[in-house]
Each structure stands twice: as structure tokens, then as C-alpha cells.
Design a protein around this motif. Structure first.
Motif, PDB file in Angstrom:
ATOM      1  N   MET A  88      -2.580   9.507  -2.775  1.00 36.49           N
ATOM      2  CA  MET A  88      -3.178   8.274  -2.269  1.00 36.49           C
ATOM      3  C   MET A  88      -3.778   8.491  -0.880  1.00 36.49           C
ATOM      4  SD  MET A  88      -0.876   4.921  -2.598  1.00 36.49           S
ATOM      5  CE  MET A  88      -0.636   4.828  -4.355  1.00 36.49           C
ATOM      6  N   GLY A 146       3.029   0.875   9.232  1.00 34.45           N
ATOM      7  CA  GLY A 146       2.696   1.191   7.842  1.00 34.45           C
ATOM      8  C   GLY A 146       3.509   0.326   6.894  1.00 34.45           C
ATOM      9  N   GLY A 147       3.425   0.668   5.613  1.00 36.84           N
ATOM     10  CA  GLY A 147       4.107  -0.113   4.592  1.00 36.84           C
ATOM     11  C   GLY A 147       5.622  -0.101   4.748  1.00 36.84           C
ATOM     12  N   THR A 148       6.158   1.025   5.185  1.00 33.20           N
ATOM     13  CA  THR A 148       7.609   1.110   5.332  1.00 33.20           C
ATOM     14  C   THR A 148       8.088   0.138   6.409  1.00 33.20           C
ATOM     15  OG1 THR A 148       7.440   3.437   4.744  1.00 33.20           O
ATOM     16  CG2 THR A 148       9.526   2.719   5.672  1.00 33.20           C
ATOM     17  N   ASN A 151       7.741  -3.420   5.073  1.00 35.78           N
ATOM     18  CA  ASN A 151       8.834  -3.751   4.159  1.00 35.78           C
ATOM     19  C   ASN A 151      10.152  -3.920   4.910  1.00 35.78           C
ATOM     20  OD1 ASN A 151       7.381  -3.846   1.721  1.00 35.78           O
ATOM     21  ND2 ASN A 151       7.424  -1.614   1.521  1.00 35.78           N
ATOM     22  N   HIS A 174       8.918   1.349  -4.448  1.00 31.16           N
ATOM     23  CA  HIS A 174       8.871   2.447  -3.479  1.00 31.16           C
ATOM     24  C   HIS A 174      10.284   2.848  -3.077  1.00 31.16           C
ATOM     25  CE1 HIS A 174       7.577   4.696   0.143  1.00 31.16           C
ATOM     26  NE2 HIS A 174       6.488   4.871  -0.583  1.00 31.16           N
ATOM     27  N   THR A 219       6.654  -5.375  -6.836  1.00 30.43           N
ATOM     28  CA  THR A 219       5.688  -4.354  -6.428  1.00 30.43           C
ATOM     29  C   THR A 219       4.325  -4.641  -7.048  1.00 30.43           C
ATOM     30  OG1 THR A 219       7.500  -2.765  -6.307  1.00 30.43           O
ATOM     31  CG2 THR A 219       5.259  -1.869  -6.279  1.00 30.43           C
ATOM     32  N   GLY A 221       1.563  -3.019  -7.619  1.00 37.22           N
ATOM     33  CA  GLY A 221       0.947  -1.696  -7.691  1.00 37.22           C
ATOM     34  C   GLY A 221       1.960  -0.663  -7.249  1.00 37.22           C
ATOM     35  N   THR A 223       3.560   2.966  -6.481  1.00 30.97           N
ATOM     36  CA  THR A 223       2.935   4.123  -5.866  1.00 30.97           C
ATOM     37  C   THR A 223       2.689   5.235  -6.880  1.00 30.97           C
ATOM     38  OG1 THR A 223       4.335   3.500  -4.023  1.00 30.97           O
ATOM     39  CG2 THR A 223       3.079   5.525  -3.777  1.00 30.97           C
ATOM     40  N   ASP A 248       5.577  -6.356  -2.407  1.00 33.97           N
ATOM     41  CA  ASP A 248       5.206  -5.077  -1.785  1.00 33.97           C
ATOM     42  C   ASP A 248       3.833  -4.683  -2.338  1.00 33.97           C
ATOM     43  OD1 ASP A 248       4.818  -2.606  -0.773  1.00 33.97           O
ATOM     44  OD2 ASP A 248       6.659  -1.699  -1.583  1.00 33.97           O
ATOM     45  N   ALA A 250       1.701  -2.843  -0.559  1.00 32.19           N
ATOM     46  CA  ALA A 250       1.256  -1.822   0.399  1.00 32.19           C
ATOM     47  C   ALA A 250       0.042  -1.078  -0.152  1.00 32.19           C
ATOM     48  CB  ALA A 250       2.394  -0.854   0.702  1.00 32.19           C
ATOM     49  N   TYR A 251       0.153  -0.630  -1.402  1.00 32.70           N
ATOM     50  CA  TYR A 251      -0.973   0.089  -2.007  1.00 32.70           C
ATOM     51  C   TYR A 251      -1.940  -0.855  -2.714  1.00 32.70           C
ATOM     52  CZ  TYR A 251      -2.841   1.843  -6.458  1.00 32.70           C
ATOM     53  OH  TYR A 251      -3.610   2.040  -7.572  1.00 32.70           O
ATOM     54  N   ASP A 281      -1.026  -2.397   3.207  1.00 33.77           N
ATOM     55  CA  ASP A 281      -1.362  -1.240   4.041  1.00 33.77           C
ATOM     56  C   ASP A 281      -2.875  -1.079   4.190  1.00 33.77           C
ATOM     57  OD1 ASP A 281       0.846   0.036   5.073  1.00 33.77           O
ATOM     58  OD2 ASP A 281       1.036   1.490   3.443  1.00 33.77           O
ATOM     59  N   HIS A 283      -4.100   1.067   5.889  1.00 28.89           N
ATOM     60  CA  HIS A 283      -4.340   2.519   5.922  1.00 28.89           C
ATOM     61  C   HIS A 283      -4.280   3.169   4.526  1.00 28.89           C
ATOM     62  CE1 HIS A 283       0.142   3.654   7.058  1.00 28.89           C
ATOM     63  NE2 HIS A 283       0.018   3.484   5.766  1.00 28.89           N
ATOM     64  N   LYS A 284      -4.074   2.381   3.492  1.00 28.99           N
ATOM     65  CA  LYS A 284      -4.183   2.945   2.141  1.00 28.99           C
ATOM     66  C   LYS A 284      -5.539   2.572   1.540  1.00 28.99           C
ATOM     67  CE  LYS A 284       0.419   4.031   0.642  1.00 28.99           C
ATOM     68  NZ  LYS A 284       1.679   3.344   0.354  1.00 28.99           N
TER      69      LYS A 284
HETATM   70  C1  LIG Z   1       2.838   3.672   0.329  1.00 26.49           C
HETATM   71  C2  LIG Z   1       3.765   2.607  -0.078  1.00 26.49           C
HETATM   72  C3  LIG Z   1       4.817   2.202   0.756  1.00 26.49           C
HETATM   73  C4  LIG Z   1       5.108   2.899   2.053  1.00 26.49           C
HETATM   74  O1  LIG Z   1       4.074   2.685   2.950  1.00 26.49           O
HETATM   75  P1  LIG Z   1       3.787   3.693   4.175  1.00 26.49           P
HETATM   76  O2  LIG Z   1       2.545   3.131   4.741  1.00 26.49           O
HETATM   77  O3  LIG Z   1       3.624   5.051   3.574  1.00 26.49           O
HETATM   78  O4  LIG Z   1       4.946   3.609   5.093  1.00 26.49           O
HETATM   79  C5  LIG Z   1       5.618   1.173   0.323  1.00 26.49           C
HETATM   80  N1  LIG Z   1       5.411   0.578  -0.862  1.00 26.49           N
HETATM   81  C6  LIG Z   1       4.412   0.933  -1.695  1.00 26.49           C
HETATM   82  C7  LIG Z   1       4.232   0.217  -2.999  1.00 26.49           C
HETATM   83  C8  LIG Z   1       3.556   1.963  -1.329  1.00 26.49           C
HETATM   84  O5  LIG Z   1       2.588   2.347  -2.163  1.00 26.49           O
END
Ligand SMILES: *Cc1c(COP(=O)(O)O)cnc(C)c1O
Length: 485
Positions: A88, A146-148, A151, A174, A219, A221, A223, A248, A250-251, A281, A283-284
Motif C-alpha cells: 500500500m 497515522g492510522g495507528t 485508532n 489491522h 474495518t 477496507g 489492509t 477503521d 485508515a486505508y 489515513d 498518507h495512504k
Molecule cells: C494502514 C492501516 C492502519 C495503520 O495505519 P498506519 O498509518 O500505518 O499507522 C490501521 N488500520 C488499517 C485498516 C490500515 O489499513
């Protein structure tokens, strides 16, 4: 990958200059002109100050050291190129790169207005646009690492509002949710996934009936496979069992703008407006440099959990400081400037250019899937919901297939096509050929995240390299058995 040479940096730079006809372009001099014009505009904002030049930055070693840095950086997969179709990863938008570099010359800190007045305002605007994308006119939210981190904040608020209560997430969620729960000392349980990698709603309901659940992580989507949990169905469960919902995303979050999804996936994204919190995110999929996540809470009242006394942070304003609603302290204002600039160029609207780009990624994934599905040498677990394709070579056993995945991964890399490999439970492959020996619980598959819009234009290239890599592996195998005879 080319190894850094032993030549001196300036020699190497000179040699590279003479041989650039075939090299991909990263940033060029036209781009730097945008940046230097903008830098002039920025610096005139401070023209009342007495003149001051920082002599350290003018040192002549900087050029050589930067060249040496470039040599080191060559030891990377070509993430910017459409033939990088593995993990990703995608390059930030040009405007994000330049806005980040521009803001970095000031290096504002978005922890508080003292450290980043302009970029705090830009962060609030950009985050409000993200919230509006999910249909939230009112919210509490901010950027984070970031996503972490996003979350972590969501589960921290979940734990503050319902201490001791259980956090649930699917087995394909995740991996950090379990770890975050441990950090926060919140009880955590995994819910099984169905044959498409989504949370199994029946299993979830069984667990909810037993009580004690505070939050369900949904979630949007996954990862590994881009599977989207059926949020619309989980909303119906919330009516009955009362729990928080953390999405979540993030992606996958930006796919809420996209119109070429399956009806079920579309329904799940449309339901996000009803979540209690959302992690996304930039950044994703949001074209940002790393260090740009975002957490959003639907109820601005959760700000009460963040209250703290910082003796030195808040002098200049009675406004809300971003530092007052964030677990992190220092954060890059440059990340906010980059996101603000990107969203100024590409608005977060359905059918806008940004949404069209995502739709192209999705189309690329569907096209690759269709080719794999009709080609009998391959097996695929299910149609991609977003832009991630999972596949493997058909063989007599799961372990043989897994070995082929690793070999094809290498053979493809030799042909400059970069895929990824993923270990997935064989339960995701509900349609395994009946005669295939199930001699392992996990399946090593090939995984391709087609997250660059250009992947669609390059699909024929990608496909022919996949086929050629399979042939390479088969030839080397018969080569080995012939030698053995
Ligand atoms: C990438 C991802 C995360 C973690 O995010 P980071 O930006 O890598 O810290 C959490 N949850 C999902 C679903 C992700 O795809």
C-alpha cells in the motif's frame, strides 16, 4: 536494484547527468520554480525583520552529502512507478510535496497556536473537509501521525467512556487494534471473518448477546484484502445491543467518494455517517507524505476526556488548541499545509478528479481480477471490493501453491514488476479446487494493491509480466527436475 557505487558523490552525479534519457522523473526544475516562487512570497511575509542569513545551510558539503543521500535512497523499490504494484504505497501528489517542503522551511508545530498559527488554521479547514466527506458538519477531530495513532485515540476515548468494556474487531482487522487494546489495558476479542474477509455478522451478534461489549471496530477496507465490513448491518445490531462503533477507514475511507463499488460495499460506506468515530489515513489514499493520519469523533463532547493542564502551551489565545484535543504533543504543521493544499487542488467530492482517480484504481483491480478468474492456472478467493487483488497459482496442494507465490514474487521482481505476498487463512479460499490438498492452515498468496490511477493504463504491462513470471517459475522447475533425472 542498483547498488550505490564506490565513486565519489560528485563523480556519480556527473555520470548520472549524462545518462538520464531513460530515467523516470521525480521532481524537475519546473516544479522547483513553483517552490522558489512560493518561497519568495513566504519570505516577504517577514520582510520587516533585520536581515539575517543562516551560514550553516550555505556550507559547500551540502551538495555532496545530498548526492550521497540520493545514492542511498536508490536502494528502494520504485514506489512511484506503475510497475510497483505491491504494498500500500504511492507517491504524494506534487502539490503535497511542494507545500510540505515550503512549510518545512518554517517548521511549524501544530501542537499549539504558538508553534503553528497558520498551519493550525489550515489543519482545521482540511479536517473539516474530511469530516464533511463523511457527512459530519459537526465533529471533533485532528491530524495525527497515522492510522495507528488515530485508532489509539478512538479506542482511548472508547475506554474513557466505557472503562472495562470489551473491544471487538474482526480477525482481518489491522493487527494493531489488539496491541493498542493491550496498551490501554482494555479487554479485546477477535470476531471471525467470513469467506470474503469481512467480519462475520452472525458470529458478532452471538458475542454481543453475551454482553459486556463497549466498542466494535468496523474495518472499512482491510489492509490485507480490501474487504469492507458490512457497517450498515452492524448499525442494526447497535439498535439492539448498544455499543460504540469505531470505523477503521485508515486505508479505505476515501472510497466513500467512489461510485463504481458493489452495492453492498456502497451501502457500508453510506453508513459511515452513523459511526461514533472514524480513522482515515491521508498518507495512504489521500496523496500525502507519511505522518498524516486523521481521527474524527462524531460527538464534539468527547473533548472532555482530553482535558489536561499544560503549564506552558497555551498563552496566546482562548481558541481551541489542537494540542488540547490530541494525545500526541508535537506534530508537523507541514503535514497540515500539504493536506490543505492538496484538497484545495483536488476537492473531496463525488465525481471530482480525486474520486475519478480512486475509481480508476478500483477499475484496475476489477480488470486484473477478471483476467485471473478466467485463466485456469490461477485461483482467486473473491472479487476485490476496493483496489486490492489476491491471487495464487493453482497447484496440487496449499503448500505447493504457497511456494509458487514466493517464487513468482521473485520472478516478477526480476521483470521489474513488484508484487507483495500475504499469508491468509485458507478459510478465505472457499472455492479451492476440491482435489487440492489442504496441508496448511494459511495460504501464501500474491497480493497487488493497485492504488495508483496509472495502474489501469499499465494493466496490460502488469498482466503480461505476471504471465511471463509464471512461465519463468515453471521453466526453472522443469529445469530442476530434468537435472535431477
Ligand atoms: C494502514 C492501516 C492502519 C495503520 O495505519 P498506519 O498509518 O500505518 O499507522 C490501521 N488500520 C488499517 C485498516 C490500515 O489499513
Amino acid at each position: 536494484m542498483r547498488k550505490a557505487s564506490a565513486k565519489s558523490s560528485s563523480e556519480a552525479a556527473a555520470a548520472d547527468k549524462s545518462n538520464t534519457s531513460n530515467t523516470p522523473e521525480l521532481l524537475n526544475s519546473e516544479h522547483f520554480e513553483f517552490l522558489s516562487n512560493a518561497l519568495r512570497t513566504l519570505s516577504t511575509g517577514f520582510k520587516n525583520l533585520p536581515e539575517f542569513k543562516d551560514t550553516v545551510t550555505a556550507s559547500e558539503n551540502v551538495g555532496d552529502i545530498l548526492t550521497a543521500t540520493a545514492e542511498r535512497l536508490r536502494d528502494n523499490y520504485p514506489y512511484f512507478h506503475p510497475l510497483y504494484a505491491g504494498q500500500m504505497l504511492k507517491p504524494p501528489h506534487l502539490v503535497a510535496q511542494l507545500a510540505y517542503a515550503l512549510a518545512m522551511t518554517i517548521n511549524p508545530n501544530n501542537h499549539a497556536l504558538d508553534g503553528g498559527r497558520a498551519t493550525s488554521a489550515m489543519e482545521k479547514e482540511a479536517v473539516a473537509q474530511l469530516a464533511a466527506m463523511f457527512g459530519w458538519p459537526k465533529f471533533l477531530g485532528h491530524l495525527c501521525g497515522g492510522g495507528t495513532m488515530a485508532n489509539l485515540e478512538a479506542l482511548w476515548v472508547a475506554g474513557q467512556s466505557a472503562p472495562e468494556k470489551m473491544i471487538l474487531a474482526s480477525s482481518q482487522s489491522h493487527y494493531t487494534h489488539q496491541r493498542i487494546s493491550r496498551v490501554l489495558q482494555l479487554p479485546f476479542e477477535t470476531i471471525a471473518s467470513d469467506a470474503r474477509g469481512r467480519i462475520d455478522v452472525k458470529v458478532l451478534e452471538k458475542r454481543l448477546k453475551r454482553g459486556g461489549v463497549g466498542t466494535v471496530v468496523v474495518t472499512m477496507g482491510t489492509t490485507a484484502t480490501g474487504s469492507v465490513d458490512p457497517l450498515h448491518e452492524i448499525l442494526a445490531l447497535r439498535q439492539k445491543y448498544d455499543f460504540r462503533i469505531h470505523a477503521d477507514a485508515a486505508y479505505g475511507g476515501y472510497f466513500t467518494l467512489v461510485e463504481n463499488l458493489e452495492p453492498d460495499t456502497q451501502k457500508a460506506f453510506a453508513a459511515m455517517v452513523e459511526a461514533d468515530s472514524i480513522a482515515i489515513d491521508p498518507h495512504k489514499h489521500g496523496l500525502q507524505p507519511y505522518g498524516c493520519g486523521c481521527i474524527l469523533f462524531k460527538d464534539p463532547g468527547v473533548g472532555r476526556w482530553y482535558k489536561h493542564d499544560s503549564p506552558y502551551t497555551y498563552f496566546t489565545s482562548t481558541d481551541l488548541h489542537l494540542g488540547e484535543i490530541s494525545l500526541e504533543c508535537s506534530r508537523p504543521g507541514a503535514a497540515a499545509a500539504a493536506l490543505w493544499a492538496t484538497q484545495k487542488l483536488l476537492s473531496l467530492t463525488k465525481r471530482g478528479d480525486f474520486a475519478q482517480g480512486l475509481a480508476k484504481s478500483r477499475e484496475a483491480a476489477r480488470t486484473l481480477y477478471d483476467r485471473l478468474r478466467v485463466d485456469e492456472q490461477f485461483i482467486t478467493p473473491f472479487a476485490p471490493e476496493l483496489d486490492i487483488v489476491i491471487f495464487a497459482l493453482r497447484a496440487e496442494s496449499v503448500s505447493a501453491t504457497s511456494m509458487f507465490s514466493r517464487q513468482i514474487f521473485k520472478a516478477a521482481a526480476n521483470r521489474d514488476l513488484h508484487l507483495a505476498i500475504a499469508d491468509l487463512p485458507i478459510g478465505l479460499f472457499a472455492n479451492l479446487p476440491p482435489d487440492m490438498k489442504r496441508d496448511r492452515d494459511t495460504f501464501t498468496c500474491l497480493r497487488s494493491v493497485l492504488m495508483k490511477p496509472a495502474h489501469l493504463d499499465w494493466l496490460n504491462q502488469i498482466w503480461s509480466r505476471i504471465l511471463a513470471s509464471v512461465t519463468d517459475v515453471q521453466n526453472s522447475k522443469t529445469g530442476i527436475s530434468r537435472r535431477r533425472k
